[in-house]
Design a protein around this motif. Sequence first.
Motif, PDB file in Angstrom:
ATOM      1  N   VAL A 285      -3.044   4.952  -3.146  1.00 37.35           N
ATOM      2  CA  VAL A 285      -1.996   4.538  -2.115  1.00 37.35           C
ATOM      3  C   VAL A 285      -2.779   4.807  -0.814  1.00 37.35           C
ATOM      4  N   ASN A 289       0.927   4.723   4.004  1.00 40.73           N
ATOM      5  CA  ASN A 289       2.139   4.421   2.835  1.00 40.73           C
ATOM      6  C   ASN A 289       2.575   5.718   2.410  1.00 40.73           C
ATOM      7  N   LEU A 293       6.296   7.516   2.650  1.00 40.94           N
ATOM      8  CA  LEU A 293       7.124   8.238   1.422  1.00 40.94           C
ATOM      9  C   LEU A 293       7.210   9.711   1.427  1.00 40.94           C
ATOM     10  N   VAL A 324       2.707  -0.264  -7.575  1.00 40.90           N
ATOM     11  CA  VAL A 324       3.684   0.274  -6.598  1.00 40.90           C
ATOM     12  C   VAL A 324       3.524   1.808  -6.774  1.00 40.90           C
ATOM     13  N   LEU A 356       8.961   2.466   5.727  1.00 40.22           N
ATOM     14  CA  LEU A 356       8.489   1.961   4.620  1.00 40.22           C
ATOM     15  C   LEU A 356       8.518   0.362   4.786  1.00 40.22           C
ATOM     16  N   CYS A 359       5.238  -0.366   6.068  1.00 43.53           N
ATOM     17  CA  CYS A 359       4.214  -0.595   4.947  1.00 43.53           C
ATOM     18  C   CYS A 359       4.429  -1.434   3.565  1.00 43.53           C
ATOM     19  N   SER A 360       5.301  -2.347   3.932  1.00 41.80           N
ATOM     20  CA  SER A 360       5.624  -3.376   2.765  1.00 41.80           C
ATOM     21  C   SER A 360       6.277  -2.597   1.739  1.00 41.80           C
ATOM     22  N   GLY A 361       6.921  -1.486   1.953  1.00 41.57           N
ATOM     23  CA  GLY A 361       7.868  -0.876   0.899  1.00 41.57           C
ATOM     24  C   GLY A 361       9.243  -1.021   0.906  1.00 41.57           C
ATOM     25  N   THR A 377       9.696   2.648  -2.357  1.00 38.42           N
ATOM     26  CA  THR A 377       8.573   2.323  -3.021  1.00 38.42           C
ATOM     27  C   THR A 377       7.223   2.020  -1.949  1.00 38.42           C
ATOM     28  N   VAL A 378       6.246   2.130  -2.150  1.00 38.01           N
ATOM     29  CA  VAL A 378       5.132   1.572  -1.480  1.00 38.01           C
ATOM     30  C   VAL A 378       4.119   1.030  -2.226  1.00 38.01           C
ATOM     31  N   SER A 384      -2.592  -3.046  -0.208  1.00 42.47           N
ATOM     32  CA  SER A 384      -2.391  -3.077   0.926  1.00 42.47           C
ATOM     33  C   SER A 384      -3.554  -2.151   1.453  1.00 42.47           C
TER      34      SER A 384
END
Length: 388
Positions: A285, A289, A293, A324, A356, A359-361, A377-378, A384
């Motif tokens: 990750v 991100n 989290l 993810v 999140l 970070c597209s989470g 979730t990330v 990414s």
Amino acid sequence: MLRSRTFWDQRGLHPVARLLLLLAVGVLVMIAIGFGFASGGFTRHDLLAIVLYAGIAAFAWHPATAAFIVMLLTSVGVVLTESGGDLLELAIALSLVAATCAPWVIIAHAVLLALLTAYIASDGSTLAAGGVYGIAGIAVIAFLLGVAFRLVAARETFLVAERSRISKDLEAIAQEDRERIADELHDGIAHDLTLILFHARALPLQPDEAARNVSLTTIEESAEAALQSIRSLLSLIRDTETEGPRVHPSRYDGNIIDAVSSLGALLNDAGIPTRVSAPSAPLRVASANERALTETAIEAVTNIIKHAPTSQSASLDVKDRADVVELVVRNVVVAPPSGNSDRHGGRGLHRARHRLAQCSGTLETDGTGDGWMLRATVPTRAGSSDPM
């Protein structure tokens, strides 16, 4: 600016120019009326002049309508009286047309002036020698004056718009600084003060010396962390150009595996049996991100200690899935609250959801029947890139 379409849009007169125009028209009307009484009656030319002045006054409210009134009346005057004075008035009126009207109205006014001048010049009886050049020169000067007034008005409009934009930008910067300070207060100091308050209340109730030592140690460490957070916050306030150090990522180095282990220990020390599950291998990750989290995990544990200190148990699970990395935080309480009034959470969970999302989470929170659950979730590194 002269090439801008908005510069040539129809515009109203400046309030000061409107007032001066109305005063000038009022004086001209009074002079025309005075001449009419002095001569013993009003001629057709005098009546046309008064109506023409009223049309010029209309530039204060409806420039396009006023321009066509002036063009119509001067055309009638030239045809009926064949007077060069009407041409002169039409040439002077070009300044108002150029200052307020759209380009096609300006062109129509100039073309009409040229045609009427040619009509009068063909007779040769009402214009003195070189009169055509005089009308043309006055028209050019009037046009330039009108453009100059338009330029001044456009510049003032631009400065007002620029001042408004700068004011909004400064307000946005101030709001951003307030948000940053609020985030530091919530993410840093509030977390440590929650631990201090919890263990301070629990200290007199601890059954043995070992439990009391755990509470005292936690209070001391949290107080030191809160003090460091305050120093970081003061540094952030004094130096707005430098991003202040984030409290929690520096504590856990933005490592979610280390974070859940430490947070699980905090919950155990608070008397909440906690199970921690995390991969042993490094996560796939991006660092940004993982920091998001990590802060989400801190927020979840802080909420448990703050809102459910009598929880029977809790769990912190980090799962490295195909696309993810998932964080799941649960707690079980003796008497879970009815309904899902806290489903969306307060400021802390709102900020975690925002981080999140950057970070597209995703972040989900909900009641579980016997407690509360948070799932975040990330994307993994394959999905990414690290913006850092």
